[in-house]
Design a protein around this motif. Sequence first.
Motif, mmCIF file in Angstrom:
data_model
loop_
_atom_site.group_PDB
_atom_site.id
_atom_site.type_symbol
_atom_site.label_atom_id
_atom_site.label_comp_id
_atom_site.label_asym_id
_atom_site.label_seq_id
_atom_site.Cartn_x
_atom_site.Cartn_y
_atom_site.Cartn_z
ATOM 1 N N ARG A 123 1.192 -1.228 0.600
ATOM 2 C CA ARG A 123 0.447 0.147 -0.019
ATOM 3 C C ARG A 123 0.854 1.243 0.161
ATOM 4 O O ARG A 123 0.436 2.190 -0.594
ATOM 5 C CB ARG A 123 -1.265 0.409 1.367
ATOM 6 C CG ARG A 123 -2.360 -0.561 1.387
ATOM 7 C CD ARG A 123 -3.307 -0.579 2.171
ATOM 8 N NE ARG A 123 -2.462 0.014 3.676
ATOM 9 C CZ ARG A 123 -2.097 -1.170 4.902
ATOM 10 N NH1 ARG A 123 -2.815 -2.779 4.286
ATOM 11 N NH2 ARG A 123 -1.740 -1.442 5.139
ATOM 12 N N ARG A 124 1.801 1.371 1.328
ATOM 13 C CA ARG A 124 2.909 2.386 1.027
ATOM 14 C C ARG A 124 3.784 2.611 -0.576
ATOM 15 O O ARG A 124 4.074 3.497 -1.041
ATOM 16 C CB ARG A 124 3.850 1.764 1.543
ATOM 17 C CG ARG A 124 5.062 3.365 2.323
ATOM 18 C CD ARG A 124 5.949 2.435 3.250
ATOM 19 N NE ARG A 124 6.476 1.739 2.386
ATOM 20 C CZ ARG A 124 7.286 1.127 2.911
ATOM 21 N NH1 ARG A 124 8.092 1.126 3.939
ATOM 22 N NH2 ARG A 124 8.684 0.772 2.098
ATOM 23 N N ASP A 125 4.008 1.716 -0.849
ATOM 24 C CA ASP A 125 5.209 1.689 -2.147
ATOM 25 C C ASP A 125 4.291 1.479 -3.675
ATOM 26 O O ASP A 125 5.106 2.087 -4.525
ATOM 27 C CB ASP A 125 6.260 0.611 -2.175
ATOM 28 C CG ASP A 125 6.891 1.072 -1.160
ATOM 29 O OD1 ASP A 125 6.913 2.697 -0.539
ATOM 30 O OD2 ASP A 125 7.632 0.311 -0.785
ATOM 31 N N GLY A 126 2.964 0.949 -3.572
ATOM 32 C CA GLY A 126 2.646 1.072 -4.827
ATOM 33 C C GLY A 126 3.068 -0.468 -5.813
ATOM 34 O O GLY A 126 2.418 -0.627 -7.055
ATOM 35 N N VAL A 127 4.041 -0.933 -5.149
ATOM 36 C CA VAL A 127 4.698 -2.206 -5.722
ATOM 37 C C VAL A 127 3.825 -3.622 -4.636
ATOM 38 O O VAL A 127 3.994 -3.412 -3.736
ATOM 39 C CB VAL A 127 6.691 -1.976 -6.433
ATOM 40 C CG1 VAL A 127 5.562 -1.026 -7.039
ATOM 41 C CG2 VAL A 127 6.760 -1.798 -4.751
ATOM 42 N N ALA A 128 4.470 -4.714 -5.405
ATOM 43 C CA ALA A 128 4.061 -5.969 -4.835
ATOM 44 C C ALA A 128 5.011 -6.216 -3.430
ATOM 45 O O ALA A 128 6.505 -5.967 -4.080
ATOM 46 C CB ALA A 128 3.939 -7.010 -5.526
ATOM 47 N N SER A 129 4.547 -6.791 -2.239
ATOM 48 C CA SER A 129 5.939 -7.457 -1.575
ATOM 49 C C SER A 129 5.632 -8.624 -1.196
ATOM 50 O O SER A 129 4.745 -8.851 -1.121
ATOM 51 C CB SER A 129 6.001 -6.151 -0.058
ATOM 52 O OG SER A 129 7.008 -6.613 0.827
ATOM 53 N N ASP A 130 6.378 -9.551 -1.034
ATOM 54 C CA ASP A 130 6.512 -11.228 -1.126
ATOM 55 C C ASP A 130 6.816 -10.935 0.690
ATOM 56 O O ASP A 130 7.757 -11.110 0.633
ATOM 57 C CB ASP A 130 7.762 -11.221 -1.878
ATOM 58 C CG ASP A 130 8.019 -12.635 -1.925
ATOM 59 O OD1 ASP A 130 6.886 -13.511 -1.251
ATOM 60 O OD2 ASP A 130 8.047 -13.691 -2.358
ATOM 61 N N PRO A 131 5.567 -11.597 0.869
ATOM 62 C CA PRO A 131 5.928 -12.178 2.648
ATOM 63 C C PRO A 131 6.977 -13.211 2.910
ATOM 64 O O PRO A 131 7.969 -12.624 4.127
ATOM 65 C CB PRO A 131 4.702 -12.713 2.758
ATOM 66 C CG PRO A 131 3.741 -12.583 1.998
ATOM 67 C CD PRO A 131 4.359 -12.030 0.474
ATOM 68 N N ASP A 132 7.571 -13.466 1.757
ATOM 69 C CA ASP A 132 8.168 -14.410 1.989
ATOM 70 C C ASP A 132 10.325 -13.964 1.993
ATOM 71 O O ASP A 132 11.263 -14.396 2.135
ATOM 72 C CB ASP A 132 8.851 -15.490 0.774
ATOM 73 C CG ASP A 132 7.898 -16.818 1.691
ATOM 74 O OD1 ASP A 132 7.166 -16.722 2.371
ATOM 75 O OD2 ASP A 132 7.915 -16.995 0.489
ATOM 76 N N ASN A 133 10.219 -12.358 2.083
ATOM 77 C CA ASN A 133 11.560 -11.759 1.626
ATOM 78 C C ASN A 133 11.573 -10.860 3.183
ATOM 79 O O ASN A 133 11.641 -10.618 3.659
ATOM 80 C CB ASN A 133 11.059 -10.963 0.605
ATOM 81 C CG ASN A 133 11.642 -11.580 -0.406
ATOM 82 O OD1 ASN A 133 12.192 -12.057 -0.286
ATOM 83 N ND2 ASN A 133 11.005 -11.177 -1.588
ATOM 84 N N ILE A 134 10.144 -10.928 4.429
ATOM 85 C CA ILE A 134 10.119 -10.062 5.349
ATOM 86 C C ILE A 134 10.412 -11.135 6.627
ATOM 87 O O ILE A 134 9.949 -11.950 6.667
ATOM 88 C CB ILE A 134 9.182 -10.048 5.606
ATOM 89 C CG1 ILE A 134 8.569 -8.734 4.058
ATOM 90 C CG2 ILE A 134 8.626 -9.399 6.765
ATOM 91 C CD1 ILE A 134 7.327 -8.050 4.005
#
Length: 511
Positions: A123-134
């Motif tokens: 939501r913040r960046d407007g690009v997808a984020s992968d939960p596995d990278n967190i």
Amino acid sequence: MPILNEISALVKRIPTSMQEILNERVIQIRAEIQQGVKKPYKQVLNLSSGDPQALSLKPLTFVRQVLAGCLYPTLLHGDTLPADVRQRVQKLLGECAGEGTWSHLETHGIRKLQHSISDFISRRDGVASDPDNIYITNGSTAAFMTLLKLFVPNGSSLQTGVLTPEPSYNGFKFALAAQGALVVPYYLREEQGWAVQLDELHRAVLTAKGYCNLMALYVINPGNPTGHVQTKDSIKDVIRFAAEERLIIMADEVYQSCMIGEGMEFCSYKRALMEMGAPYSNMVELASINSISKGLMGECGLRGGYVELVNFDPSMKQNIFKLFSAMPCASLMGQIALHVMVDPPRPGQPSYPLYTNEIQSNKRAIINNVRRTLGVLNSLPAITWQPVMGGMFAFPRVSFSQAAINYSQERGQEPDVMYCLRLLEDEGLCFLPGYELGMTEGIYHIRITLAAQEEIMKEALQRLKNFHLRFLKEFPTLERPGGNTNPDPLTATASSVMGHADPNTPLGWRH
């Protein structure tokens, strides 16, 4: 006794913190007051660190209600807690082993939280984020320590170096020292609003060649202690530089919710990176860190944070996961608070009005404290400052006469250290000397925490004013009688607030 030798070597690498020395003296003075020792003040005001609740800023009700419900689920039976709090608690408990907060969690933490963090970033960046990278951590320092273990190899002929802004957060430099890595300083340009300059980054790289193996570039945005906020263009310049030098970017973005300057908007390093497109968007390695301790959440005691890894090689990610797996999972209370930070109450939910009011109230207090603080600094001789655009600190420069410098040198102290120690003894007011945070030789600052209850800030500023004017009578300077003349510290440009500071001050290595 190899292990004892290793521990001894580790302790020797970590420098003594001026913050700890000051905190210890604060404790001693408070004890003296309780024992009846007469002081010219009734209480000590400690504004040396960014701990909002220690300075009476109100904790967020929704956070405390969710924590209470998780720790004591009996509260879910009845109307003691709002309906959305009860629903949140039930979902979080359902993610815990045995549906309770007393069990161990998986190393990666609450799985639902990983997805919530990913949604927040998207939501913040407007690009997808992968939960596995967190990866969920016990705060930002724990994240840095874990990553540095991987970035700093053992047995290398050259020490690992990390480009680090000066001035900057001292905890990161202590973490580097603990891992046996070198701080390679690049100096922020004070006369340009603490800007990150490419020529300075290139200078730092050239100076480091042959002395260490540069692995990473550390950035803080918004700045601590400087209060600057990088523009998107500035961030993209830094990303190009990192790509050219093949450096990992370690982005400390823990103050992203604290945008103070009028019209300022936070841009994350990930957002700027993705907007740049190929080849940068799929080659520059980025570790972005956030925490519940800082910003408007201000839950320093709960210890919770996360790091998102972008463009890291799968084998590197696997090694990072192994390092996290070797440690206990992050504090469950911290994870619960982190869930609220990334997924707060939404419009239409019962807790939304109160949550929004409390967030705005705390932000309003910080903004008022900025104006009040810089208004007082504006009236004081021998002090200059830059506008505060984000974060929760002011970082004014203090000019000392040669007599004051000689006085401090006779006592084996830096002038700003001497100033802060005397301020604590004479007025019961604790600020952090800029020496602790790094700066060019001969330039001195103090860091003032702005995340405080407004009445506390008023009292602190009155004590500062009283002390500073007495100090200048004892050690007169050649400064003009008045201070700066900036009408609004939140909208001023960098060039309009430098006052009598020398814009040609050389910025070089600190020896």
